[in-house]
Write an enzyme that holds these catalytic residues in place. Sequence first.
Site, short mmCIF file in Angstrom:
data_model
loop_
_atom_site.label_atom_id
_atom_site.label_comp_id
_atom_site.label_asym_id
_atom_site.label_seq_id
_atom_site.Cartn_x
_atom_site.Cartn_y
_atom_site.Cartn_z
N ASP A 256 0.84 -1.19 0.00
CA ASP A 256 0.00 0.00 0.00
C ASP A 256 0.88 1.24 0.00
O ASP A 256 2.01 1.24 0.50
CB ASP A 256 -0.92 0.02 1.22
CG ASP A 256 -2.00 -1.05 1.15
OD1 ASP A 256 -2.23 -1.59 0.05
OD2 ASP A 256 -2.60 -1.34 2.20
N TYR A 322 3.96 -8.80 7.97
CA TYR A 322 3.60 -7.41 8.21
C TYR A 322 3.74 -7.09 9.70
O TYR A 322 3.45 -7.94 10.55
CB TYR A 322 2.14 -7.14 7.82
CG TYR A 322 1.80 -7.44 6.39
CD1 TYR A 322 1.81 -6.42 5.43
CD2 TYR A 322 1.45 -8.73 5.98
CE1 TYR A 322 1.47 -6.68 4.11
CE2 TYR A 322 1.11 -9.00 4.66
CZ TYR A 322 1.13 -7.97 3.73
OH TYR A 322 0.79 -8.24 2.43
N TYR A 394 -5.36 -9.83 2.73
CA TYR A 394 -5.60 -8.43 3.06
C TYR A 394 -5.48 -8.28 4.58
O TYR A 394 -6.41 -8.61 5.32
CB TYR A 394 -6.98 -7.98 2.59
CG TYR A 394 -7.15 -7.95 1.09
CD1 TYR A 394 -6.49 -7.00 0.33
CD2 TYR A 394 -8.00 -8.85 0.44
CE1 TYR A 394 -6.65 -6.96 -1.06
CE2 TYR A 394 -8.18 -8.81 -0.93
CZ TYR A 394 -7.50 -7.86 -1.68
OH TYR A 394 -7.66 -7.82 -3.04
#
Length: 445
Positions: A256, A322, A394
């Site tokens: 992103d 992440y 996601y």
Amino acid sequence: MTILEDARRVAENGPVCDACLGRCFADRSFGLTNAERGRSLRIAAALEDDEPYEPEDEVCWVCEDESQRFDEWAEKVADSLEGWNFDTYQVGTRTPPLIEENEALLRESADLPDDAGESFKSEFNREVGKRVGQLTETEVDFERPDVLALLNVEAAPRASDDGAISDHAVEVQINSAFVYGRYRKLERDIPQTEWPCRECGGSGKQLAAGGGEEPCDHCGGSGYLYDESVEQLTTPPVLDAMDGEEALFHGAGREDVDALMLDTGRPFVIEVKRPQRRNVDTDALEAEINEFADGKAEVTDLTLATHGMVERVKELDASKTYRMDVEFDADVSEQALEEAVEELRGTTVEQDTPQRVDHRRASITRTRTVYDVEGHLEDERHAELEVHGEGGLYVKELVSGDEGRTTPSLAGLLGVGAEVTALDVVAVEGEDEAFDDPEYLKESA
């Protein structure tokens, strides 16, 4: 019939040069060039018939003596490639229809199969190509050469004409060069590639109320939604080092815009079109890129690569790790967070296309595996999470639930609203671990 009997019938359709004669029997004798084969057959036939050997001295009606010009063509190719740095090459030939027709007539008149021996095109490619390699001290590559020389024999003067081979008879194709590496993005709000403004289509202009044009309100006249990108921070030094016409950036997915890309970095390939130079010092180039990026991005593991690397990088089946800051809209206890994290660890989630991207992606439901989750509270309303998940997971929606479009989710398990306030990608690793070995990448591309 014997090969000598067949050779006599071919020679009777003369004048036929030694190469065109020998080419008819390339599949029936070995270890010679076609010209040597043809000459040997003439000599053998003359000895058997007890007649003197008479070499052919008239212009060949089949190839119009193009088979005598291999050296000239090779020199023209070498001249056309002067100034280009390359290690591998390939030669192709555009054969005149007349020569193809003559070849067919020659075999038909001698009662030979249509596919007997070797074609003019095949011999021309090989013999000119062999000489090009000797002149340029490079290697032939039939898969993906650095350069390709296409010879248009029809556009060149025949042996009966005056003048050398014209420049337009040799068309040179310079294939792209490639550099592989991993990038880290060290500042937020930087996209991976250039992001043209949707409102003005990248022009930076819009129609003014009174007619004419004025700067686009949406992008301020720049034509881009963001002033910089990873592409813009990395490609210019590569383009300059290789002295090419254009540089293209290919990434293994993308993070992103508001996410950092840290630690191991994300694989990428920079493609340079029509490079004058290929064998650049990748260590020096890596340092130049990092200086040019000025702390906003940096690259590691830079190495020269091949065309196949582009598809491998773009199609990389990668897992990602992440690290994120999470904010809750109600108090959460450490025990509740631990139980929710344990519930998510190793689970498979169902995710409808997130609301934030459904305007540009098809609405589908996908399943993705959460390999591992770790988390702890900073205080009752804030937590830090680290998630290792299957490619395509996601993670923002894994936290928020996206109003029920992702199940299970951290928010759903806790029974409170949850939002990711900061996101960092810390690892992008191929599911096939060998992908991360640059030597493996180069060899398997």
